[in-house]
Design a protein around this motif. Sequence first.
Motif, PDB file in Angstrom:
ATOM      1  N   GLY A   1       0.538  -1.316   0.424  1.00  0.00           N
ATOM      2  CA  GLY A   1      -0.172  -0.051  -0.083  1.00  0.00           C
ATOM      3  C   GLY A   1       0.518   1.226  -0.398  1.00  0.00           C
ATOM      4  N   GLY A   2       2.032   1.044  -0.788  1.00  0.00           N
ATOM      5  CA  GLY A   2       2.822   2.650  -0.822  1.00  0.00           C
ATOM      6  C   GLY A   2       3.721   2.570   0.479  1.00  0.00           C
ATOM      7  N   GLY A   3       4.563   1.549   0.947  1.00  0.00           N
ATOM      8  CA  GLY A   3       4.883   2.594   2.561  1.00  0.00           C
ATOM      9  C   GLY A   3       4.179   1.550   3.804  1.00  0.00           C
ATOM     10  N   MET A   4       3.290   1.210   3.960  1.00  0.00           N
ATOM     11  CA  MET A   4       2.520   0.493   4.907  1.00  0.00           C
ATOM     12  C   MET A   4       3.420  -0.845   5.514  1.00  0.00           C
ATOM     13  SD  MET A   4      -0.968   1.402   5.081  1.00  0.00           S
ATOM     14  CE  MET A   4      -1.529   0.844   3.203  1.00  0.00           C
ATOM     15  N   ARG A   5       4.137  -0.849   6.866  1.00  0.00           N
ATOM     16  CA  ARG A   5       5.009  -1.484   7.103  1.00  0.00           C
ATOM     17  C   ARG A   5       3.284  -2.856   8.269  1.00  0.00           C
ATOM     18  NH1 ARG A   5      10.280  -1.396   6.330  1.00  0.00           N
ATOM     19  NH2 ARG A   5      10.379  -3.228   8.436  1.00  0.00           N
ATOM     20  N   ILE A   6       2.803  -3.672   7.235  1.00  0.00           N
ATOM     21  CA  ILE A   6       1.781  -4.348   7.785  1.00  0.00           C
ATOM     22  C   ILE A   6       2.582  -5.568   8.652  1.00  0.00           C
ATOM     23  CG2 ILE A   6       1.157  -4.956   5.878  1.00  0.00           C
ATOM     24  CD1 ILE A   6      -1.461  -4.785   8.602  1.00  0.00           C
ATOM     25  N   CYS A   7       3.404  -5.872   7.995  1.00  0.00           N
ATOM     26  CA  CYS A   7       3.602  -7.272   8.480  1.00  0.00           C
ATOM     27  C   CYS A   7       5.815  -6.952   9.424  1.00  0.00           C
ATOM     28  CB  CYS A   7       3.969  -8.607   7.383  1.00  0.00           C
ATOM     29  SG  CYS A   7       2.019  -8.908   6.906  1.00  0.00           S
ATOM     30  N   PRO A   8       5.729  -6.036   9.880  1.00  0.00           N
ATOM     31  CA  PRO A   8       7.182  -5.492   9.987  1.00  0.00           C
ATOM     32  C   PRO A   8       8.107  -6.564  10.129  1.00  0.00           C
ATOM     33  CG  PRO A   8       5.657  -5.292  12.201  1.00  0.00           C
ATOM     34  CD  PRO A   8       4.750  -5.255  10.698  1.00  0.00           C
ATOM     35  N   ALA A   9       7.726  -7.641  10.863  1.00  0.00           N
ATOM     36  CA  ALA A   9       8.630  -8.376  10.831  1.00  0.00           C
ATOM     37  C   ALA A   9       9.678  -9.637  10.026  1.00  0.00           C
ATOM     38  CB  ALA A   9       8.907  -8.984  12.116  1.00  0.00           C
ATOM     39  N   ALA A  10       8.163  -9.459   8.835  1.00  0.00           N
ATOM     40  CA  ALA A  10       8.838  -9.851   7.464  1.00  0.00           C
ATOM     41  C   ALA A  10      10.002 -10.072   6.893  1.00  0.00           C
ATOM     42  CB  ALA A  10       7.337 -10.179   6.678  1.00  0.00           C
ATOM     43  N   ASP A  11      10.622 -11.760   7.009  1.00  0.00           N
ATOM     44  CA  ASP A  11      12.129 -11.084   6.697  1.00  0.00           C
ATOM     45  C   ASP A  11      12.213 -12.642   5.417  1.00  0.00           C
ATOM     46  OD1 ASP A  11      14.617 -11.925   5.582  1.00  0.00           O
ATOM     47  OD2 ASP A  11      15.145 -12.167   7.154  1.00  0.00           O
ATOM     48  N   PRO A  12      12.263 -11.622   3.454  1.00  0.00           N
ATOM     49  CA  PRO A  12      12.000 -12.738   2.422  1.00  0.00           C
ATOM     50  C   PRO A  12      13.412 -14.073   2.921  1.00  0.00           C
ATOM     51  CG  PRO A  12      12.736 -10.688   1.925  1.00  0.00           C
ATOM     52  CD  PRO A  12      12.510  -9.911   3.619  1.00  0.00           C
ATOM     53  N   THR A  13      14.358 -14.118   3.613  1.00  0.00           N
ATOM     54  CA  THR A  13      14.834 -15.007   3.271  1.00  0.00           C
ATOM     55  C   THR A  13      15.333 -16.153   4.151  1.00  0.00           C
ATOM     56  OG1 THR A  13      16.754 -13.525   4.589  1.00  0.00           O
ATOM     57  CG2 THR A  13      16.686 -13.531   2.373  1.00  0.00           C
ATOM     58  N   ASP A  14      13.481 -16.322   4.897  1.00  0.00           N
ATOM     59  CA  ASP A  14      13.966 -17.309   6.800  1.00  0.00           C
ATOM     60  C   ASP A  14      13.062 -18.173   6.810  1.00  0.00           C
ATOM     61  OD1 ASP A  14      11.669 -16.032   6.640  1.00  0.00           O
ATOM     62  OD2 ASP A  14      11.741 -15.124   8.654  1.00  0.00           O
ATOM     63  N   GLY A  15      12.677 -18.285   5.583  1.00  0.00           N
ATOM     64  CA  GLY A  15      11.532 -19.133   4.791  1.00  0.00           C
ATOM     65  C   GLY A  15      10.237 -19.464   5.930  1.00  0.00           C
TER      66      GLY A  15
END
Length: 293
Positions: free
Chosen positions: A204-218
């Motif tokens: 949504g243009g900068g909303m950190r809805i899932c702030p802890a999400a990491d695209p390298t942690d599986g």
Amino acid sequence: MGSVAVLMNPTAGRGRHAHLRDQVTKVLGADAELLAVRTAEEAEAACRAAVADGARAVISVGGDGTLHRAVQAVAGTGVPLGIVPAGTGNDVAACLGVPADPHEALARAAAALESGQTRDVDLARMERDGVARWSAGVIGLGFDTLVNELANRMRFPRGPRRYDVAIVLELARMRPRRYQITVDGVREELEAVLVAVGNTARYGGGMRICPAADPTDGLLDLVVAGPVSRFTLMRIKPQVYAGTHVDHPAVRQLRGRVVEVACDGITSYADGEQSLTLPVTISAVPGALRVLG
């Protein structure tokens, strides 16, 4: 060596980056093949055809919607994706560390293509009734999807402010819905107004809805809000840009490898694009996307 397929959305970012077309061919050289498409469906089909024909890379020039179509073609294939952010929000690109300036991003992708420098990141794989879709960013599954649908239909205001206006309009008819959510085999029923699953943090243009999400942690991050009043949701909403909304007692965070979500009357939105109707099963697939640079 195959060609470099370039998927370009000239209307992304309200057309302010249309001049990139000439820059793309100049930087990438004779190997660049600009895909001729008119619709999102044609864009996805063209990318799939390019990969099947042996393209050595796909370059996405546009916003999250353009990238989403390219991801459907390259996911799990090992064919690298170059990302040139030229849309309105560019949330996935930002979360993957791609330069915000499209010229810089294009130069980086070209250099990586030359040197063979790539990195692997996770994707979320959505399934329902044998149909599968991929998401690089956030999957909206509640009030946020309704906002997304409205924002995509709006022509004013332009830019990320559309989402702010759409939120206000959707609040007038907001109601909690009954969800069945299963995370790694643990099932619960609950009422919620907002449910989002993130491979990355932003939408949504900068909303950190899932702030802890990491695209390298599986893993996938699940954020659930509600039931809350309209007033409470409006108080929480500004905190989403900083990711501090998760500190509110009405907001929960869960994390897992496989998330199943069921709810009547909800269609999921992946990377801002309309996707599968619930119920859906969403799985984290480590290293499913190879990124240039």
